[in-house]
Structures are given as structure tokens and as C-alpha cells.
Design an enzyme around this catalytic site. Structure first.
Site, PDB file in Angstrom:
ATOM      1  N   LYS A 206     -48.415 100.594  66.683  1.00  0.00           N
ATOM      2  CA  LYS A 206     -48.188  99.782  67.899  1.00  0.00           C
ATOM      3  C   LYS A 206     -46.987  98.851  67.706  1.00  0.00           C
ATOM      4  O   LYS A 206     -46.114  98.761  68.557  1.00  0.00           O
ATOM      5  CB  LYS A 206     -49.435  98.948  68.208  1.00  0.00           C
ATOM      6  N   ASN A 207     -46.946  98.173  66.549  1.00  0.00           N
ATOM      7  CA  ASN A 207     -45.904  97.169  66.354  1.00  0.00           C
ATOM      8  C   ASN A 207     -44.534  97.764  66.050  1.00  0.00           C
ATOM      9  O   ASN A 207     -43.540  97.047  65.997  1.00  0.00           O
ATOM     10  CB  ASN A 207     -46.331  96.169  65.273  1.00  0.00           C
TER      11      ASN A 207
ATOM     12  N   CYS B 128     -51.489  80.694  72.107  1.00  0.00           N
ATOM     13  CA  CYS B 128     -52.025  82.005  71.781  1.00  0.00           C
ATOM     14  C   CYS B 128     -53.271  81.801  70.931  1.00  0.00           C
ATOM     15  O   CYS B 128     -53.405  80.788  70.246  1.00  0.00           O
ATOM     16  CB  CYS B 128     -50.952  82.765  71.010  1.00  0.00           C
TER      17      CYS B 128
ATOM     18  N   ARG C 118     -47.053  80.203  67.934  1.00  0.00           N
ATOM     19  CA  ARG C 118     -46.159  81.350  68.111  1.00  0.00           C
ATOM     20  C   ARG C 118     -44.952  81.078  69.029  1.00  0.00           C
ATOM     21  O   ARG C 118     -44.763  81.738  70.056  1.00  0.00           O
ATOM     22  CB  ARG C 118     -46.948  82.565  68.600  1.00  0.00           C
TER      23      ARG C 118
ATOM     24  N   ASP D 297     -52.287  90.623  59.574  1.00  0.00           N
ATOM     25  CA  ASP D 297     -53.015  91.474  60.531  1.00  0.00           C
ATOM     26  C   ASP D 297     -54.192  92.207  59.887  1.00  0.00           C
ATOM     27  O   ASP D 297     -54.933  92.906  60.581  1.00  0.00           O
ATOM     28  CB  ASP D 297     -52.061  92.488  61.177  1.00  0.00           C
TER      29      ASP D 297
ATOM     30  N   ARG E 126     -56.072  96.732  72.962  1.00  0.00           N
ATOM     31  CA  ARG E 126     -54.631  96.433  72.940  1.00  0.00           C
ATOM     32  C   ARG E 126     -53.937  97.153  71.794  1.00  0.00           C
ATOM     33  O   ARG E 126     -52.738  97.426  71.873  1.00  0.00           O
ATOM     34  CB  ARG E 126     -54.403  94.921  72.764  1.00  0.00           C
TER      35      ARG E 126
HETATM   36  C1  EPZ Z   1     -45.485  90.194  64.629  1.00  0.00           C
HETATM   37  O1  EPZ Z   1     -45.607  89.091  65.515  1.00  0.00           O
HETATM   38  C2  EPZ Z   1     -46.600  91.136  64.990  1.00  0.00           C
HETATM   39  N1  EPZ Z   1     -46.429  91.562  66.377  1.00  0.00           N
HETATM   40  C3  EPZ Z   1     -47.942  90.463  64.769  1.00  0.00           C
HETATM   41  O2  EPZ Z   1     -48.977  91.418  65.015  1.00  0.00           O
HETATM   42  C4  EPZ Z   1     -48.036  89.990  63.320  1.00  0.00           C
HETATM   43  O3  EPZ Z   1     -49.211  89.266  63.143  1.00  0.00           O
HETATM   44  C5  EPZ Z   1     -46.837  89.103  62.979  1.00  0.00           C
HETATM   45  O4  EPZ Z   1     -45.596  89.793  63.286  1.00  0.00           O
HETATM   46  C6  EPZ Z   1     -46.788  88.695  61.520  1.00  0.00           C
HETATM   47  O5  EPZ Z   1     -46.761  89.834  60.713  1.00  0.00           O
HETATM   48  C7  EPZ Z   1     -45.573  92.536  66.674  1.00  0.00           C
HETATM   49  O6  EPZ Z   1     -44.894  93.101  65.823  1.00  0.00           O
HETATM   50  C8  EPZ Z   1     -45.473  92.956  68.090  1.00  0.00           C
HETATM   51  P1  EPZ Z   1     -43.571  86.349  63.603  1.00  0.00           P
HETATM   52  P2  EPZ Z   1     -44.416  88.055  65.651  1.00  0.00           P
HETATM   53  O7  EPZ Z   1     -42.435  86.003  64.558  1.00  0.00           O
HETATM   54  O8  EPZ Z   1     -43.134  88.731  65.437  1.00  0.00           O
HETATM   55  C9  EPZ Z   1     -43.430  81.592  63.415  1.00  0.00           C
HETATM   56  C10 EPZ Z   1     -51.055  92.142  65.833  1.00  0.00           C
HETATM   57  O9  EPZ Z   1     -52.245  91.816  65.614  1.00  0.00           O
HETATM   58  N2  EPZ Z   1     -42.284  81.687  64.311  1.00  0.00           N
HETATM   59  O10 EPZ Z   1     -43.245  87.118  62.402  1.00  0.00           O
HETATM   60  O11 EPZ Z   1     -44.629  87.311  66.931  1.00  0.00           O
HETATM   61  C11 EPZ Z   1     -44.719  82.038  64.070  1.00  0.00           C
HETATM   62  O12 EPZ Z   1     -45.302  81.022  64.849  1.00  0.00           O
HETATM   63  C12 EPZ Z   1     -49.975  91.099  65.972  1.00  0.00           C
HETATM   64  O13 EPZ Z   1     -50.703  93.325  65.968  1.00  0.00           O
HETATM   65  C13 EPZ Z   1     -41.591  80.546  64.674  1.00  0.00           C
HETATM   66  O14 EPZ Z   1     -41.910  79.440  64.248  1.00  0.00           O
HETATM   67  O15 EPZ Z   1     -44.699  87.089  64.449  1.00  0.00           O
HETATM   68  C14 EPZ Z   1     -45.555  82.466  62.896  1.00  0.00           C
HETATM   69  O16 EPZ Z   1     -46.166  81.353  62.330  1.00  0.00           O
HETATM   70  C15 EPZ Z   1     -50.455  89.733  66.179  1.00  0.00           C
HETATM   71  N3  EPZ Z   1     -40.539  80.683  65.528  1.00  0.00           N
HETATM   72  C16 EPZ Z   1     -44.519  83.032  61.922  1.00  0.00           C
HETATM   73  O17 EPZ Z   1     -43.266  82.490  62.346  1.00  0.00           O
HETATM   74  C17 EPZ Z   1     -40.141  81.880  66.028  1.00  0.00           C
HETATM   75  O18 EPZ Z   1     -39.170  81.931  66.804  1.00  0.00           O
HETATM   76  C18 EPZ Z   1     -44.404  84.545  61.897  1.00  0.00           C
HETATM   77  O19 EPZ Z   1     -44.310  85.015  63.242  1.00  0.00           O
HETATM   78  C19 EPZ Z   1     -40.848  83.029  65.649  1.00  0.00           C
HETATM   79  C20 EPZ Z   1     -41.920  82.910  64.791  1.00  0.00           C
END
Ligand code: EPZ
Length: 420
Positions: free
Chosen positions: A22-23, A116, A121, A308, A400
Site C-alpha cells: 500500500k505504502n 491523527c 503528523r 507499522d 484501508r
Molecule cells: C509513512 O507515513 C507511512 N505512510 C506510515 O504508514 C508510516 O507509519 C510512517 O511513514 C513511518 O514509517 C505512507 O507511506 C503512506 P513520516 P509518513 O513523514 O510519511 C514527523 C501505515 O500504517 N514529521 O515518515 O506520514 C512525523 O510527525 C502508515 O501504513 C514531521 O515532523 O510518516 C513523524 O513523527 C501510518 N514533519 C515522523 O516525522 C513532516 O513534515 C515520521 O513521519 C513530516 C513528518
């Protein structure tokens, strides 16, 4: 709203096939917006988030055909460079269209994601990167507007912290920027590499995918895929089924997966006493002894232990002897499943970003509520080993990201059914 009714206590035996990720498929679909030609994707999972992304693409101006095994999408023209609140609020990955839209049409308007279930996020790092590529960002009326009428230009961008979709968003934006972009402290997740491979097949010039530094040499245009791009197997789905095999004391083969992508989980499960053997290139066989040992984990970016899989591993640790400490470092609020597992008889104490799990506890069936995608998966796993009947409400969360999970589990012996 659908529910799952699960009668626990049956060891799982047989084979479960892993779907496409999915991701990986989500950014691959966003990449469709970068070209006016047709992009073909194989092994796109049929899960709700993918449907949501397809709806978004159609609103923006793409024609999407997912009637066969290969999904075809073409965006001759960007009709509306916008991701509305209605879609972003149901799926935060909608923000992945930001980079491709600014790069292709010089303008994007994306609803600001709100809170969320698993944490704040924000997408500030996506915006910081786009600004460095020359876009002007404005935030008002709940929307983020990014404009770059003269096009984007390459830049050296360093992420303060590692972000998966942030890296993907900026890689896509940089493919059509003028000159070279260097992304430092980039995410190394296999899904980022898969996206880069897709973009390279469309004519992008990218080096370093899978490492912390990615170099992108901008090109004038991207073309369609010369052959269908095959989405990589879903490592989180594969990991969930490995845990299902171990938690039920079964003998399960998880096929069509990439064993290296779940290496950190395999190591922890083996330390806990599970036997996991690789058969051929893409099958993992899991069997478990009567007693598992408690082993701590800390979630980290790839290749560390995936956030995850934290909820599912926590369910496993309720069946392990001793005390394990589960530390969540990626998201600040990702223990919603713990409260529900406690209702099923688990002994878990929460302290900020840590959960202390004491086992072995005999779980008992109860009515529980799924709060997010992976939390739901952990409740399903707990229910598979619980005594009696568990009813899981709000399983739309699990739909989802898991394709036909109840059918797959039932085919290997689980007593699980979906009721409306
Ligand atoms: C991706 O989300 C995945 N989603 C998530 O999978 C996964 O949990 C996550 O990466 C971490 O591995 C998809 O790929 C569609 P991040 P993403 O940006 O990209 C902070 C699932 O269950 N951050 O790597 O949104 C953020 O708050 C899902 O399939 C900022 O501060 O995660 C978090 O603490 C849920 N500012 C950390 O970084 C930003 O601009 C990592 O988030 C972006 C992120």
C-alpha cells in the site's frame, strides 16, 4: 459499519500470499501526475486507501482504469490541482500530490492535514523542501497553496528528521526541477526505492535511492512506463502474517514477500524463540514453540524495527514469558491498541512513549474498537489467540491497508467472519 467476529484458539496452518505494498502504491499513483503519458502499475493492492488516492487522481484530471491486473492511469491535463479536505481528512497520504502538482503545473492546493489517531503528523518538512525548490507557500482557509509559475529549480535540502512521504514528495518534485537536487537525511525505506525505480523507468535521473543521500538531476519531461511497474510486496502485511503464525503456535508460510524487508522483525521474533526459515527467494515459514520469550523493541526508521509493526508485535508479547518494553520513537501517540488489549486481559502499563508488557497472559474475547490501521491488526492477532469470541468494531480501519484479511486468515484455519 462492518465488524469482525473472531473465535480464538486455532493454530494457523498453510500459506498466505503477500499483496503489493500500500505504502509503495500510494506514491506510485501520485507519480502518475508527473507525465501526460500512460503509467502502468502491477500488483496494486485493492485496499481502501488506494481507492481514495484513485478518486483524488480522477478529481485532478487523470483517467484511471483498474479493471484488470494492471492499473493504467493517464493525466493528459491537470484540470484541478487540488486535494480537498474531504479526501485529505480520510487519508493523509493525499499530501503526496503536492510535489508532483507543483512540478507539473506550477500550482497545488492541498488541504492542511489535521490531527491523527497516531500523532500530530505535520507536513512542514514537505513544505520546507518545496520552498527550497523555489515554490512560494501560502497557508489560509485550511489549505496550503504552493505556486512556482516559473517552475522549480534544484537545491540542496537537508531534512531535520527522516520523513518517508516527505522524501517521496520531494523526489517527485525534483524530477522536473531545473538542475540538480540533493536530498540529505532522506528516508531509506524500500517504498522510497520502489518509487525511485518507477520514476527512473519514466525517464527520471535519480541516484542514491535506498541511502540517506539522493541525487536527482531534473529533466524537461517524464514519459510513461515502458512496461508495467511491479509494486514491491507489502512488508507490513508480511510481518503481520508472520506474527499471526507465531502467536497462534501455527505453521505458516508467508509467500511473495521480500525477506530482507522484514529482517528487523525476523531477528526479534527469532530471539523470542520463533523459528523463521527462508524458503527460496520470497517465502518465509514461521513456526513457534509452546513458550515465547519477552524481547524488547524500539521502533526506528528502516532498516530498524518498523513503527507499522509495533502494535502487532505488542500483541505477540502478551503471549511471551517475562516483561518486554516496547518503545515507540516515530509517533507520539501510537498505543491506542494497548487500551483495547488490556480489555482482553493483557497486562500492559503505558508510560509516555513506552509500553511495558507482562506475559504470558491468557487473553479472553471481548468487544473492542479498532482505532487505526495497525492497531486494528494487533486486535485481530490478539483475538486469534484469545479464549472465546472477540468482536472488533470499526474494521474500516483495517480495510484501508489489508486486502481481504479475513478471507486470507480463514483460508489458513482462523475462525473469523465479517458481519455488517
Ligand atoms: C509513512 O507515513 C507511512 N505512510 C506510515 O504508514 C508510516 O507509519 C510512517 O511513514 C513511518 O514509517 C505512507 O507511506 C503512506 P513520516 P509518513 O513523514 O510519511 C514527523 C501505515 O500504517 N514529521 O515518515 O506520514 C512525523 O510527525 C502508515 O501504513 C514531521 O515532523 O510518516 C513523524 O513523527 C501510518 N514533519 C515522523 O516525522 C513532516 O513534515 C515520521 O513521519 C513530516 C513528518
Amino acid at each position: 459499519m462492518d465488524k469482525f467476529v473472531i473465535e480464538g484458539g486455532t493454530p494457523l496452518h498453510g500459506s498466505i500470499e503477500t499483496n503489493g505494498s500500500k505504502n509503495s502504491a500510494l506514491p506510485a499513483l501520485a507519480a502518475v501526475l508527473l507525465t501526460e503519458d500512460t503509467v502502468e502499475l502491477a500488483r496494486v493492492p485493492r485496499v481502501r486507501d488506494i481507492k481514495t488516492m484513485q478518486r483524488l487522481l480522477v478529481d485532478i484530471g487523470s483517467i484511471v482504469d483498474d479493471s484488470g491486473d494492471v492499473l493504467r492511469a493517464q493525466t493528459k491535463e491537470i484540470v484541478s490541482p487540488e486535494a480537498p479536505y474531504e479526501l485529505v481528512k480520510t487519508m493523509r497520504a493525499s499530501s503526496l500530490v503536492l510535489g508532483p502538482l507543483v512540478a507539473r503545473s506550477g500550482r497545488a492546493r492541498v488541504s492542511m492535514p489535521g490531527g491523527c489517531a497516531i500523532g500530530a503528523r505535520p507536513i512542514d518538512l514537505h513544505l520546507m523542501g518545496l520552498e527550497q525548490l523555489g515554490a512560494t507557500i501560502k497557508q489560509e482557509y485550511g489549505y496550503i497553496e504552493a505556486v512556482a509559475p516559473e517552475g522549480l529549480r534544484g537545491a540542496r535540502i537537508r531534512f531535520d528528521r527522516i520523513t518517508v512521504t516527505g522524501t517521496e514528495d520531494l523526489v517527485m518534485a525534483a524530477t522536473l526541477a531545473k538542475g540538480e537536487t540533493v536530498l540529505e537525511n532522506a528516508a531509506r525505506e524500500p517504498e522510497v526505492t520502489d518509487l525511485c525505480n518507477l520514476l527512473i523507468s519514466m525517464g527520471a535521473k535519480i541516484e542514491g535511492a535506498g541511502t540517506s543521500t539522493i541525487h536527482i538531476q531534473g529533466v524537461d519531461r517524464l514519459h510513461g512506463t515502458p512496461a508495467p511497474h511491479e509494486i514491491i510486496p507489502d512488508r507490513i502485511e508480511a510481518g503481520t502474517y508472520l506474527i499471526a503464525g507465531a502467536i497462534t503456535g501455527g505453521d505458516l508460510r508467508v509467500t511473495h514477500c521480500v525477506p530482507q524487508h522484514v529482517q528487523s522483525l525476523i531477528e526479534k521474533m527469532q530471539q523470542a524463540g520463533a523459528r523463521i526459515e527462508q524458503e527460496g527467494n520470497s517465502t518465509l515459514r514461521v513456526t513457534a514453540p509452546d513458550k515465547l520469550r519477552s524481547i524488547d523493541i524500539t521502533t526506528e526508521e528502516f532498516p530498524g524495527f518498523a513503527t507499522d509493526l509495533q502494535a502487532q508485535y505488542l500483541a505477540l508479547m502478551t503471549q511471551a514469558e517475562g516483561i518486554s518494553i516496547i518503545t515507540e520513537t516515530i509517533f507520539e501517540n501510537r498505543f491506542m491498541h494497548a487500551q483495547e488489549l488490556i480489555r482482553m486481559g493483557a497486562n500492559i502499563r503505558l508510560n509516555g512513549r513506552q509500553a511495558m508488557v507482562a506475559g504470558t497472559m491468557q487473553l479472553t474475547g471481548a468487544g473492542v474498537i479498532a482505532s487505526d490501521l495497525r492497531a486494528s491488526a494487533s486486535l485481530v492477532l490478539a483475538a486469534l489467540v484469545a479464549k472465546g469470541e472477540t468482536v472488533i468494531d470499526r474494521v474500516y480501519h483495517i480495510d484501508r491497508g489489508y486486502e481481504r484479511i479475513e478471507e486470507k486468515l480463514a483460508a489458513v484455519g482462523a475462525h473469523i467472519r465479517r458481519v455488517e
